[in-house]
Write an enzyme that holds these catalytic residues in place. Structure first.
Site, mmCIF file in Angstrom:
data_model
loop_
_atom_site.group_PDB
_atom_site.id
_atom_site.type_symbol
_atom_site.label_atom_id
_atom_site.label_comp_id
_atom_site.label_asym_id
_atom_site.label_seq_id
_atom_site.Cartn_x
_atom_site.Cartn_y
_atom_site.Cartn_z
ATOM 1 N N ASP A 29 43.464 46.522 36.207
ATOM 2 C CA ASP A 29 44.837 46.030 36.071
ATOM 3 C C ASP A 29 45.182 45.925 34.583
ATOM 4 O OD1 ASP A 29 46.862 44.266 38.158
ATOM 5 O OD2 ASP A 29 47.163 44.046 35.993
ATOM 6 N N ILE A 30 46.399 46.339 34.247
ATOM 7 C CA ILE A 30 46.834 46.351 32.848
ATOM 8 C C ILE A 30 47.058 44.933 32.311
ATOM 9 C CG2 ILE A 30 49.352 46.423 33.178
ATOM 10 C CD1 ILE A 30 49.376 48.830 31.236
ATOM 11 N N ASN A 85 49.592 41.388 47.787
ATOM 12 C CA ASN A 85 50.912 40.769 47.807
ATOM 13 C C ASN A 85 51.870 41.654 48.600
ATOM 14 O OD1 ASN A 85 50.003 38.680 46.122
ATOM 15 N ND2 ASN A 85 50.394 39.903 44.288
ATOM 16 N N GLY A 91 55.338 38.225 46.124
ATOM 17 C CA GLY A 91 55.135 38.540 44.715
ATOM 18 C C GLY A 91 54.778 39.987 44.443
ATOM 19 N N GLN A 92 55.094 40.883 45.373
ATOM 20 C CA GLN A 92 54.784 42.302 45.159
ATOM 21 C C GLN A 92 55.779 42.911 44.176
ATOM 22 O OE1 GLN A 92 54.856 44.719 48.720
ATOM 23 N NE2 GLN A 92 54.099 46.536 47.639
ATOM 24 N N HIS A 98 48.467 47.894 47.306
ATOM 25 C CA HIS A 98 47.319 47.720 46.411
ATOM 26 C C HIS A 98 46.634 46.404 46.714
ATOM 27 C CE1 HIS A 98 51.029 46.271 44.523
ATOM 28 N NE2 HIS A 98 50.303 45.291 43.972
ATOM 29 N N HIS A 100 44.361 43.587 44.938
ATOM 30 C CA HIS A 100 43.807 43.038 43.708
ATOM 31 C C HIS A 100 42.390 42.577 44.010
ATOM 32 C CE1 HIS A 100 47.800 42.431 41.626
ATOM 33 N NE2 HIS A 100 48.224 42.411 42.879
HETATM 34 P P1 AMP Z 1 51.794 43.096 42.412
HETATM 35 O O1 AMP Z 1 52.563 42.121 41.548
HETATM 36 O O2 AMP Z 1 50.941 42.473 43.455
HETATM 37 O O3 AMP Z 1 52.706 44.173 42.950
HETATM 38 O O4 AMP Z 1 50.758 43.791 41.447
HETATM 39 C C1 AMP Z 1 51.083 44.850 40.602
HETATM 40 C C2 AMP Z 1 50.011 44.870 39.552
HETATM 41 O O5 AMP Z 1 50.064 46.124 38.897
HETATM 42 C C3 AMP Z 1 50.168 43.800 38.468
HETATM 43 O O6 AMP Z 1 49.004 42.980 38.454
HETATM 44 C C4 AMP Z 1 50.331 44.606 37.186
HETATM 45 O O7 AMP Z 1 49.695 44.015 36.090
HETATM 46 C C5 AMP Z 1 49.692 45.924 37.559
HETATM 47 N N1 AMP Z 1 50.156 47.074 36.817
HETATM 48 C C6 AMP Z 1 51.440 47.442 36.551
HETATM 49 N N2 AMP Z 1 51.478 48.592 35.860
HETATM 50 C C7 AMP Z 1 50.192 48.969 35.666
HETATM 51 C C8 AMP Z 1 49.567 50.065 35.010
HETATM 52 N N3 AMP Z 1 50.282 51.031 34.396
HETATM 53 N N4 AMP Z 1 48.212 50.120 34.996
HETATM 54 C C9 AMP Z 1 47.488 49.157 35.604
HETATM 55 N N5 AMP Z 1 48.014 48.104 36.256
HETATM 56 C C10 AMP Z 1 49.347 47.999 36.273
#
Ligand code: AMP
Ligand code: ZN
Length: 112
Positions: A29-30, A85, A91-92, A98, A100
């Site tokens: 995760d970024i 999520n 909170g998606q 995906h 986590h």
């Molecule tokens: P959610 O809020 O459950 O939809 O999770 C989306 C996740 O994607 C968040 O934890 C972000 O930090 C992660 N995210 C968004 N863009 C990227 C990216 N380019 N590379 C890796 N993780 C990302």
């Protein structure tokens, strides 16, 4: 398709890959919320947990197999949390299913 995670799977957007096979991709995760924060995603574009049905659910079992394997390989000996999520209240923020995988610290329960 204009989907961030489909672009990551295709290699059009860079990611730190930790695992890949025919149906699953996992990357860091970024914006990590724990010392270890991995996203495990199906290569098939499934918009959210609410879109899991009998036609696509096999990959979900596989994602949890991959998580258990990664936990062993990466040494998550104290445990880990899997979170998916769903939708606005869940909170998606990215519209590609995906999970986590969070590890490396004691995680609060219930979540906020
Ligand atoms: P959610 O809020 O459950 O939809 O999770 C989306 C996740 O994607 C968040 O934890 C972000 O930090 C992660 N995210 C968004 N863009 C990227 C990216 N380019 N590379 C890796 N993780 C990302
Ligand atoms: Zn997608």
């Amino acid at each position: 398709m204009d989907c961030l995670f489909c672009k990551i799977i295709a290699g059009e957007i860079p990611s730190t890959k930790v695992y890949e096979d025919e149906t699953v991709y996992a990357f860091r995760d970024i914006s990590p919320q724990a010392p270890e924060h991995i996203l495990i995603i199906p290569k098939l574009h499934i918009p959210s947990p609410a879109h899991i049905d009998e036609t696509n659910s096999a990959v979900i079992a596989h994602i949890f197999e991959v998580a258990a394997k990664l936990a062993k390989e990466l040494g998550f000996v104290n445990g880990y949390r899997m979170v998916a999520n769903c939708g606005e209240d869940g909170g998606q923020t990215v519209g590609h299913l995906h999970f986590h995988m969070l590890a490396g610290r004691l995680l609060a329960w219930p979540p906020g």
